[in-house]
Structure formats: C-alpha cells, structure tokens
Write a protein that holds these residues in place. Structure first.
Motif, mmCIF file in Angstrom:
data_model
loop_
_atom_site.group_PDB
_atom_site.id
_atom_site.type_symbol
_atom_site.label_atom_id
_atom_site.label_comp_id
_atom_site.label_asym_id
_atom_site.label_seq_id
_atom_site.Cartn_x
_atom_site.Cartn_y
_atom_site.Cartn_z
ATOM 1 N N SER A 1 17.855 -16.077 -0.726
ATOM 2 C CA SER A 1 19.261 -15.878 -0.361
ATOM 3 C C SER A 1 20.006 -17.212 -0.320
ATOM 4 C CB SER A 1 19.379 -15.189 0.998
ATOM 5 O OG SER A 1 18.858 -13.891 0.935
ATOM 6 N N ARG A 2 19.357 -18.237 0.199
ATOM 7 C CA ARG A 2 19.969 -19.572 0.224
ATOM 8 C C ARG A 2 20.217 -20.090 -1.184
ATOM 9 N NH1 ARG A 2 16.266 -22.509 4.783
ATOM 10 N NH2 ARG A 2 16.968 -21.268 6.553
ATOM 11 N N LEU A 3 19.266 -19.848 -2.073
ATOM 12 C CA LEU A 3 19.425 -20.293 -3.464
ATOM 13 C C LEU A 3 20.571 -19.557 -4.154
ATOM 14 C CD1 LEU A 3 15.656 -20.635 -4.362
ATOM 15 C CD2 LEU A 3 17.337 -22.500 -4.311
ATOM 16 N N VAL A 4 20.776 -18.297 -3.806
ATOM 17 C CA VAL A 4 21.923 -17.541 -4.331
ATOM 18 C C VAL A 4 23.212 -18.158 -3.787
ATOM 19 C CG1 VAL A 4 23.113 -15.312 -4.272
ATOM 20 C CG2 VAL A 4 20.648 -15.395 -4.718
ATOM 21 N N GLU A 5 23.253 -18.427 -2.475
ATOM 22 C CA GLU A 5 24.437 -19.034 -1.851
ATOM 23 C C GLU A 5 24.757 -20.408 -2.440
ATOM 24 O OE1 GLU A 5 23.713 -19.156 2.362
ATOM 25 O OE2 GLU A 5 23.505 -16.978 2.485
ATOM 26 N N LYS A 6 23.724 -21.156 -2.803
ATOM 27 C CA LYS A 6 23.912 -22.499 -3.359
ATOM 28 C C LYS A 6 24.276 -22.472 -4.842
ATOM 29 C CE LYS A 6 20.934 -24.898 -0.073
ATOM 30 N NZ LYS A 6 19.756 -25.762 0.106
ATOM 31 N N GLY A 7 24.275 -21.294 -5.446
ATOM 32 C CA GLY A 7 24.677 -21.167 -6.839
ATOM 33 C C GLY A 7 23.594 -21.443 -7.856
ATOM 34 N N LEU A 8 22.341 -21.454 -7.436
ATOM 35 C CA LEU A 8 21.251 -21.677 -8.381
ATOM 36 C C LEU A 8 20.672 -20.378 -8.921
ATOM 37 C CD1 LEU A 8 21.214 -24.465 -6.641
ATOM 38 C CD2 LEU A 8 19.084 -24.731 -7.846
ATOM 39 N N LEU A 9 20.861 -19.294 -8.188
ATOM 40 C CA LEU A 9 20.329 -17.994 -8.592
ATOM 41 C C LEU A 9 21.403 -16.925 -8.494
ATOM 42 C CD1 LEU A 9 16.939 -17.658 -6.632
ATOM 43 C CD2 LEU A 9 17.235 -18.252 -9.039
ATOM 44 N N LYS A 10 21.180 -15.858 -9.252
ATOM 45 C CA LYS A 10 21.946 -14.633 -9.045
ATOM 46 C C LYS A 10 20.940 -13.501 -8.924
ATOM 47 C CE LYS A 10 22.806 -13.226 -13.799
ATOM 48 N NZ LYS A 10 23.793 -12.805 -14.761
ATOM 49 N N THR A 11 21.360 -12.433 -8.293
ATOM 50 C CA THR A 11 20.486 -11.287 -8.072
ATOM 51 C C THR A 11 20.976 -10.111 -8.890
ATOM 52 O OG1 THR A 11 20.247 -12.027 -5.793
ATOM 53 C CG2 THR A 11 19.450 -9.847 -6.283
ATOM 54 N N ASN A 12 20.049 -9.429 -9.529
ATOM 55 C CA ASN A 12 20.336 -8.188 -10.245
ATOM 56 C C ASN A 12 19.467 -7.098 -9.648
ATOM 57 O OD1 ASN A 12 21.993 -9.522 -12.221
ATOM 58 N ND2 ASN A 12 20.117 -10.256 -13.168
ATOM 59 N N LYS A 13 20.066 -5.945 -9.396
ATOM 60 C CA LYS A 13 19.297 -4.795 -8.909
ATOM 61 C C LYS A 13 18.736 -4.040 -10.106
ATOM 62 C CE LYS A 13 19.399 -4.066 -4.408
ATOM 63 N NZ LYS A 13 18.184 -4.064 -3.651
ATOM 64 N N ILE A 14 17.455 -3.805 -10.087
ATOM 65 C CA ILE A 14 16.794 -2.981 -11.093
ATOM 66 C C ILE A 14 16.140 -1.850 -10.322
ATOM 67 C CG2 ILE A 14 15.041 -2.883 -12.887
ATOM 68 C CD1 ILE A 14 15.490 -5.865 -13.354
ATOM 69 N N GLY A 15 16.851 -0.753 -10.242
ATOM 70 C CA GLY A 15 16.387 0.339 -9.383
ATOM 71 C C GLY A 15 16.419 -0.134 -7.944
ATOM 72 N N ARG A 16 15.261 -0.111 -7.303
ATOM 73 C CA ARG A 16 15.161 -0.570 -5.911
ATOM 74 C C ARG A 16 14.658 -2.003 -5.827
ATOM 75 N NH1 ARG A 16 11.726 3.730 -2.860
ATOM 76 N NH2 ARG A 16 11.787 2.026 -1.377
ATOM 77 N N ARG A 17 14.418 -2.626 -6.968
ATOM 78 C CA ARG A 17 13.853 -3.976 -6.982
ATOM 79 C C ARG A 17 14.924 -5.016 -7.276
ATOM 80 N NH1 ARG A 17 8.926 -3.634 -11.026
ATOM 81 N NH2 ARG A 17 10.644 -3.180 -12.401
#
Length: 126
Positions: free
Chosen positions: A49-65
């Motif tokens: 979550s911190r890495l997403v907030e820092k702009g290094l990652l994004k999250t994609n939902k694939i079903g429940r994963r």
C-alpha cells in the motif's frame, strides 16, 4: 517525482521487477517464503500500500485477487536514486563518486576496463 523507499519496500519491488513488473500477491508471498522471510500478510499488504501511495506501484483487481504492477522500472529507480546520492553527498559532481569508488578499492581494474569500453562505445553511438 519518485520517492525513496525503505529496505523492506525495496525488497518487494525487487521481487516485482524480477517477475517482469507484474505480480499477484500470492506470488510475492511465495517468493518471500522461498527466500526464508517470515513476513506476515498484514506487513506485506501495508508495504505494498505504501508503494502504491509513493507512486511506484498500481493495483489491478483480477477477480478477488490483487495484481501489482510496477510504474517505474528498476533501471529508472536506480538512476533516480543515484542522482539523489550524487547531489546529496557530492554536490552533483559524479566524478567525486567515481573517485571515492577508486580510492576505496570499490572499483576493480576489471570494472574500470568495462566502464572504459562502455564509455568508448557510448561516445561512438552519439
């Protein structure tokens, strides 16, 4: 501007980069387990979550994963951090960094030769 990350966050980013920049949460946990890490689920989720907030990652939902995708390549992150290091410790003078590497025997003769060849090839291509 990409922020600096903690050692633990960097460990997760290295796993993601090694997997081609996209990875499922379960794959991260498998890699950590294979490396002997005993991080708990909540710790890993917090770091991601911190890495997403820092702009290094994004999250994609694939079903429940959740799939985590790197927004910055490892090479780009290394270059940005190297620039920060040179500015912070050497006043922006890269020669100071190289001098330190040579004076402290952190750069071998083989390293020097490889760098010289790289430099010559790079100058030819310009």
């Amino acid at each position: 501007m990409v922020q600096q990350v903690s050692d633990a966050e960097l460990e997760l980013m290295r796993i993601i980069w090694a997997k081609g920049g996209r990875v499922l949460y379960a794959q991260i946990m498998d890699e950590l387990a294979a490396a002997g890490s005993r991080w708990q689920k909540n710790t890993v989720i917090t770091l991601l979550s911190r890495l997403v907030e820092k702009g290094l990652l994004k999250t994609n939902k694939i079903g429940r994963r959740n799939e985590y995708a790197a927004l910055v390549t490892e090479a780009d992150y290394q270059a940005l951090q190297t620039e920060k290091l040179i500015k912070k410790f050497y006043g922006g003078n890269a020669k100071g960094l190289v001098s330190t590497l040579i004076q402290r025997d952190m750069l071998t003769a083989e390293d020097y030769e490889e760098l010289r060849q790289f430099w010559e090839e790079d100058n030819k291509s310009r």
